[in-house]
Design an enzyme around this catalytic site. Structure first.
Site, PDB file in Angstrom:
ATOM      1  N   ASP A 119       0.948  -1.244   0.768  1.00  0.00           N
ATOM      2  CA  ASP A 119       0.023   0.341   0.177  1.00  0.00           C
ATOM      3  C   ASP A 119       0.983   1.520  -0.696  1.00  0.00           C
ATOM      4  O   ASP A 119       0.062   2.473  -0.375  1.00  0.00           O
ATOM      5  CB  ASP A 119      -1.337  -0.122   0.921  1.00  0.00           C
ATOM      6  N   HIS A 134       7.065  -7.595  -0.760  1.00  0.00           N
ATOM      7  CA  HIS A 134       6.223  -7.275  -2.299  1.00  0.00           C
ATOM      8  C   HIS A 134       5.521  -6.531  -3.045  1.00  0.00           C
ATOM      9  O   HIS A 134       4.563  -6.635  -3.749  1.00  0.00           O
ATOM     10  CB  HIS A 134       4.484  -8.302  -1.471  1.00  0.00           C
ATOM     11  N   CYS A 142       5.181  -3.964 -17.595  1.00  0.00           N
ATOM     12  CA  CYS A 142       4.962  -4.316 -17.818  1.00  0.00           C
ATOM     13  C   CYS A 142       4.677  -6.558 -17.431  1.00  0.00           C
ATOM     14  O   CYS A 142       5.424  -6.959 -17.433  1.00  0.00           O
ATOM     15  CB  CYS A 142       5.400  -4.373 -19.431  1.00  0.00           C
TER      16      CYS A 142
HETATM   17  P1  OAD Z   1      -2.634 -11.441   7.228  1.00  0.00           P
HETATM   18  O1  OAD Z   1      -3.439 -11.566   6.727  1.00  0.00           O
HETATM   19  O2  OAD Z   1      -2.238 -13.726   6.728  1.00  0.00           O
HETATM   20  O3  OAD Z   1      -2.459 -11.823   8.625  1.00  0.00           O
HETATM   21  C1  OAD Z   1      -3.004  -9.982   9.120  1.00  0.00           C
HETATM   22  C2  OAD Z   1      -2.151 -10.757  10.607  1.00  0.00           C
HETATM   23  O4  OAD Z   1      -2.709  -8.822  11.278  1.00  0.00           O
HETATM   24  C3  OAD Z   1      -2.895 -11.203  11.522  1.00  0.00           C
HETATM   25  O5  OAD Z   1      -2.222 -12.204  12.142  1.00  0.00           O
HETATM   26  C4  OAD Z   1      -3.959 -10.603  12.357  1.00  0.00           C
HETATM   27  O6  OAD Z   1      -3.865 -10.835  13.670  1.00  0.00           O
HETATM   28  C5  OAD Z   1      -2.975  -9.185  12.319  1.00  0.00           C
HETATM   29  N1  OAD Z   1      -3.757  -8.415  12.299  1.00  0.00           N
HETATM   30  C6  OAD Z   1      -4.986  -8.119  12.426  1.00  0.00           C
HETATM   31  N2  OAD Z   1      -5.605  -6.042  12.700  1.00  0.00           N
HETATM   32  C7  OAD Z   1      -4.366  -5.754  12.975  1.00  0.00           C
HETATM   33  C8  OAD Z   1      -3.779  -4.984  13.978  1.00  0.00           C
HETATM   34  N3  OAD Z   1      -5.067  -2.824  14.271  1.00  0.00           N
HETATM   35  N4  OAD Z   1      -2.384  -4.556  14.709  1.00  0.00           N
HETATM   36  C9  OAD Z   1      -1.631  -4.997  14.386  1.00  0.00           C
HETATM   37  N5  OAD Z   1      -2.144  -6.351  13.968  1.00  0.00           N
HETATM   38  C10 OAD Z   1      -3.209  -6.838  13.684  1.00  0.00           C
HETATM   39  O7  OAD Z   1      -1.536 -10.685   6.222  1.00  0.00           O
HETATM   40  P2  OAD Z   1      -0.445 -10.502   6.073  1.00  0.00           P
HETATM   41  O8  OAD Z   1       0.502 -11.734   7.355  1.00  0.00           O
HETATM   42  O9  OAD Z   1       0.272  -9.784   5.557  1.00  0.00           O
HETATM   43  O10 OAD Z   1       0.865 -11.266   0.328  1.00  0.00           O
HETATM   44  O11 OAD Z   1       0.135 -11.346   4.794  1.00  0.00           O
HETATM   45  C11 OAD Z   1       1.024 -11.738   4.366  1.00  0.00           C
HETATM   46  C12 OAD Z   1       0.861 -11.880   2.899  1.00  0.00           C
HETATM   47  O12 OAD Z   1      -0.168 -12.955   2.295  1.00  0.00           O
HETATM   48  C13 OAD Z   1       0.223 -10.594   1.455  1.00  0.00           C
HETATM   49  O13 OAD Z   1       2.081  -9.645   1.691  1.00  0.00           O
HETATM   50  C14 OAD Z   1      -0.361 -11.098   0.956  1.00  0.00           C
HETATM   51  C15 OAD Z   1      -0.660 -11.967   1.141  1.00  0.00           C
HETATM   52  O14 OAD Z   1      -1.318 -13.786   0.733  1.00  0.00           O
HETATM   53  C16 OAD Z   1       1.122 -11.587  -1.608  1.00  0.00           C
HETATM   54  O15 OAD Z   1      -0.335 -10.913  -1.762  1.00  0.00           O
HETATM   55  C17 OAD Z   1       1.659 -12.240  -2.194  1.00  0.00           C
END
Ligand code: OAD
Length: 275
Positions: A119, A134, A142
């Site tokens: 973002d 990412h 492209c």
């Molecule tokens: P996830 O959706 O897997 O995990 C989000 C985490 O944030 C969870 O552990 C929640 O408990 C926590 N959470 C929620 N609200 C929160 C808050 N207010 N403060 C702190 N933590 C909070 O997201 P990511 O771990 O970022 O990749 O996912 C990793 C990757 O999977 C992403 O970059 C994306 C996705 O598929 C791609 O698209 C390649």
């Protein structure tokens, strides 16, 4: 002040206890690496991925939207889904957790922010030494040749076409099945292996290779801090697992450390002006 402040997500919600031994370890640390995930932007109103009900992957199938095969099958669908996500992000803004990380960077001798988020909110808040593992949804490249494209002619084509080779354009993000750019991966792994303190914030730690970073740091002798309202695999290896949201915990951490709060104060000031 109204009941629902315009910039409500920027507010610090509650007092958080920061353990004394964490404060001591942070102050002693020369090298700090922070890994962020979607949870850091949750309080800006950007959905996470894996949370039941609200996570994007609870509503959409990543195989249909976030793989090169999906794009090859249905480029219009994928382009429009990312255009929708870009519009959500454009309407939102960084929150106090992003600004607290700027204050931490300013006060820490060697600081690297590694984010899985696309973002761009860390940049917008003012973080500078960072790796976007990412990619970034604001950039376009492209599909055939991979070069970044900053401009393309306005036509009815969806997705638009590359002005250099005529191939289809796609967002410059890393999809499932694609590799993270070498320079980003090397910078993140080198920093994790040589830091004194590793901080994992708002990530479920389920996506590789990012999920390995805290484990590598731990194995190489770093202390590990996790900030997440939920338990994750990282909670098991963390020296401190602070169960709270990023906006609750990060500004409280900066204050407990006694670091200057210029970025936090600036954000709070502009939020007050907006109301
Ligand atoms: P996830 O959706 O897997 O995990 C989000 C985490 O944030 C969870 O552990 C929640 O408990 C926590 N959470 C929620 N609200 C929160 C808050 N207010 N403060 C702190 N933590 C909070 O997201 P990511 O771990 O970022 O990749 O996912 C990793 C990757 O999977 C992403 O970059 C994306 C996705 O598929 C791609 O698209 C390649």
């Amino acid at each position: 002040m109204g009941a629902a402040p315009a910039f409500g997500a920027l507010r610090e919600h509650m007092a958080v206890h920061i353990p004394d031994d964490l404060i001591e370890a942070y102050r002693k640390a020369e090298r700090v690496v922070v890994l962020t995930g979607a949870g850091v932007s949750a309080e800006s109103g950007v959905p996470t991925f894996r949370e039941a009900q609200t996570g994007l992957w609870a509503q959409y199938d990543p195989r249909e939207l976030a793989t090169p095969q999906a794009f090859a099958r249905n480029p219009r669908l994928v382009w429009e889904w990312y255009a929708w996500r870009r519009s959500l992000i454009q309407k939102a803004r960084p929150n106090l957790a992003h600004y607290a990380l700027v204050d931490l960077e300013q006060a820490t001798p060697h600081f690297l922010l590694v984010t899985q988020n696309i973002d761009g909110f860390h940049w917008l808040a003012g973080s500078r030494d960072m790796v976007e593992l990412h990619g970034n949804i604001a950039r376009t490249k492209c599909f055939d040749e991979g070069h970044i494209v900053g401009w393309w002619p306005e036509t009815d084509d969806v997705p638009p076409r590359c002005p250099h080779c005529g191939g289809l354009l796609r967002p410059d993000v890393v999809w499932f099945g694609e590799g993270i750019p070498d320079h980003a991966l090397r910078a993140a792994f080198d920093a994790a292996a040589s830091c004194d303190l590793f901080v994992s914030i708002g990530t479920s730690a389920m996506v590789q290779p990012a999920a390995q970073l805290p484990l590598i740091a731990k194995r190489m002798g770093a202390k590990v801090l996790e900030i997440n309202p939920q338990q994750t695999a990282i909670s098991l290896v963390a020296d401190w697992a602070l169960q709270g949201t990023a906006v609750e915990v990060l500004p409280a951490l900066v204050r407990a450390l006694g670091f200057p709060t210029n970025a936090i104060d600036g954000a709070q000031q502009s939020s007050t002006n907006d109301e």
